[in-house]
Design a protein around this motif. Structure first.
Motif, short mmCIF file in Angstrom:
data_model
loop_
_atom_site.label_atom_id
_atom_site.label_comp_id
_atom_site.label_asym_id
_atom_site.label_seq_id
_atom_site.Cartn_x
_atom_site.Cartn_y
_atom_site.Cartn_z
N UNK A 52 -2.48 16.95 -5.68
CA UNK A 52 -1.24 16.36 -4.67
C UNK A 52 -1.77 15.22 -3.87
N UNK A 53 -0.58 14.42 -3.39
CA UNK A 53 -0.91 13.22 -2.88
C UNK A 53 0.08 12.89 -1.51
N UNK A 54 -0.24 12.16 -0.89
CA UNK A 54 0.72 11.74 0.21
C UNK A 54 0.79 10.39 0.55
N UNK A 55 2.07 9.82 0.91
CA UNK A 55 2.14 8.29 1.09
C UNK A 55 2.73 8.28 2.73
N UNK A 56 2.18 7.74 3.60
CA UNK A 56 2.70 7.36 4.85
C UNK A 56 2.73 5.87 5.07
N UNK A 57 4.06 5.60 5.63
CA UNK A 57 4.35 4.26 5.91
C UNK A 57 4.88 3.89 7.52
N UNK A 58 4.10 3.26 8.20
CA UNK A 58 4.66 3.13 9.56
C UNK A 58 4.21 1.70 10.16
N UNK A 59 4.93 1.42 11.22
CA UNK A 59 4.58 0.28 11.94
C UNK A 59 3.80 0.27 13.28
N UNK A 60 2.77 -0.46 13.37
CA UNK A 60 2.22 -0.35 14.65
C UNK A 60 2.00 -1.99 15.15
N UNK A 61 2.78 -2.17 16.30
CA UNK A 61 2.89 -3.51 16.81
C UNK A 61 3.56 -4.40 15.74
N UNK A 62 2.57 -5.46 15.48
CA UNK A 62 3.18 -6.31 14.26
C UNK A 62 2.51 -6.32 12.95
N UNK A 63 2.04 -4.93 12.87
CA UNK A 63 1.34 -4.81 11.62
C UNK A 63 2.11 -3.67 10.80
N UNK A 64 2.19 -3.78 9.59
CA UNK A 64 2.67 -2.53 8.72
C UNK A 64 1.50 -1.83 8.02
N UNK A 65 1.50 -0.60 8.35
CA UNK A 65 0.50 0.50 7.82
C UNK A 65 0.75 1.16 6.83
N UNK A 66 0.13 1.33 5.61
CA UNK A 66 0.19 2.03 4.50
C UNK A 66 -0.89 2.77 4.40
N UNK A 67 -0.75 4.16 4.07
CA UNK A 67 -1.75 5.12 3.92
C UNK A 67 -1.53 6.09 2.73
N UNK A 68 -2.51 6.23 1.79
CA UNK A 68 -2.30 7.00 0.64
C UNK A 68 -3.35 7.77 0.62
N UNK A 69 -3.06 9.23 0.48
CA UNK A 69 -4.15 10.09 0.38
C UNK A 69 -4.15 11.12 -0.85
N UNK A 70 -5.24 11.75 -1.38
CA UNK A 70 -5.22 12.73 -2.27
C UNK A 70 -6.26 13.51 -2.31
N UNK A 71 -6.23 14.56 -2.73
CA UNK A 71 -7.35 15.67 -2.62
C UNK A 71 -8.23 15.73 -3.97
#
Length: 437
Positions: free
Chosen positions: A371-390
């Protein structure tokens, strides 16, 4: 700037105040301060003379080239000082960018480039300002050093006074009527203890003086922030150009080997079906059916190619829908969470989409994850992407073209890619992009 001599991590039995007088760092910095005086006098004299002479003759033909030669000489002094700081102060400073004259301008174009270079004038400023500081640093460090070691070792050389000077010791006071010499055992002991105090304090005085030297070298002889930024932008522009060229080659290859080949075969099949239409209608019908299947395959390939260039769902519905579509094509279940108040700039949105797409492709091909997860969010003036897998882990930015190329693409837009993938997993990849909404 980087320290060439890293801090020692081993433990010492003696405290730092007792080690400092005999540490190599103290002696290197003391040598730097002593050597700085004669060199600074040489720099000051030559630079002032040459610049003054060039400025005085600027109304003639010789003045401008002479002034440029003076600045080049100051840049040579800066090279010596950076090498001296590197060897004795443990400071690693990048070399400034070479002087660039006007294209096609010849010698006078190069002279103009020297005179317009802010780094050249900062090297001249260093040659002028360093001398008064070098005099002060030389005097203070040498006074503390000589008085400290001299007074500390006074019991060893006090015999010189009665043997050769006819007095009992160091004279502290004398006016013809009253005289005071350091000659009793108590006075000698107090003198030696005073010297010990100065010996223990001297290394910290030397380090403080050397710290000012570090600031002068870094502040005046290192590349300016603007020049460094320009160099970074030039490098990033080269990466963008190379990436665009690689994408164009990939699209051309996909068209040539995929849809184009199928369309050529389709044209040939339809031609054969046309010839057999009257002779053998059933065979012609079978050929038309086969051609119809080839048309569907060609359309699917063209659709995938268009999606790879820029998916319509990204333009129409944004990252949430586009990443959900990418996740649905992954070989493992993927959970997508997008928490964005508004949409970023289209260019940043496209880079974010392709970043996640590439990372999910890596999950499908290499991770052996469930399985895997994708998270996208904003912190101040930066766009954050995180992809995790097991999966099995072991992903490395330097280990292949995939992540390394992705890192270069993100660097080109002031982005960052961080990979945490220990052997055995799990793998977490975080990408950071400017928002630019």
């Amino acid at each position: 700037m980087a320290l060439a001599h890293g801090p020692e991590t081993r433990h010492h039995r003696l405290p730092a105040v007792l080690r400092a007088p005999v540490e190599a760092r103290t002696w290197r910095e003391f040598g730097h301060l002593l050597l700085g005086l004669p060199l600074s006098v040489l720099y000051f004299a030559l630079s002032i003379t040459m610049v003054s002479l060039g400025a005085g003759l600027v109304v003639t033909f010789l003045g401008v080239p002479l002034l440029a030669a003076a600045l080049v000489m100051c840049r040579a002094f800066g090279t010596v000082e950076r090498a001296r700081a590197r060897g004795l102060l443990g400071v690693e400073i990048a070399e400034p960018a070479p002087v660039r004259g006007r294209p096609g301008g010849g010698l006078m174009g190069w002279v103009g480039g020297v005179l317009k270079s802010g780094e050249s004038w900062r090297h001249f400023l260093y040659s002028v300002l360093h001398m008064p500081w070098a005099i002060f640093a030389f005097s203070v460090s040498l006074a503390f050093f000589t008085y400290g070691w001299g007074l500390l070792t006074y019991p060893l050389w006090r015999w010189v006074f009665p043997a050769y000077a006819g007095v009992d010791g160091i004279q502290l006071y004398g006016d013809g009527t009253h005289e005071f010499y350091l000659d009793s055992p108590v006075e000698v002991a107090v003198t030696s203890l005073t010297g010990l105090f100065f010996v223990l304090v001297t290394p910290w005085v030397i380090r403080a003086l050397a710290g000012v030297d570090r600031l002068l070298v870094v502040g005046l002889l290192s590349p300016s922030r603007l020049a460094t930024r320009v160099s970074e932008l030039e490098s990033d522009r080269g990466v963008v150009v190379d990436t665009a060229a690689a994408d164009l080659r990939r699209i051309e290859r996909d068209l040539h080997d995929g849809a184009q080949a199928r369309l050529v075969a389709l044209a040939m099949d339809l031609g054969l079906a046309k010839e057999k239409l009257l002779e053998d209608p059933e065979a012609a019908s079978a050929m038309v059916d086969e051609a119809h299947g080839e048309v569907k395959l060609a359309l699917a390939e063209l659709r995938d190619l268009a999606r790879g260039i820029h998916p319509a769902v990204l333009t129409d519905r944004g990252l949430d829908a586009a990443l959900s579509a990418v996740a649905s094509r992954c070989t493992v279940p993927v959970t997508v969470e997008v928490d964005l108040p508004t949409r970023p700039a289209p260019a940043i949105e496209g880079i974010a989409y392709f970043t996640v797409s590439e990372l999910l492709q890596n999950v499908s091909k290499h991770s052996r994850a469930s399985r895997a997860t994708v998270d996208v969010w904003r912190v101040d003036d930066r766009l954050m992407l995180q992809v995790t897998d097991d999966g099995c882990g072991g992903a490395d930015v330097t280990g292949g073209r995939g992540l390394a190329g992705l890192t270069e693409r993100l660097d080109a837009v002031d982005g960052i890619l961080a990979v945490q993938s220990p052997a055995g997993g799990p793998t977490t990849v975080v990408a950071e992009l400017p928002w630019r909404g």
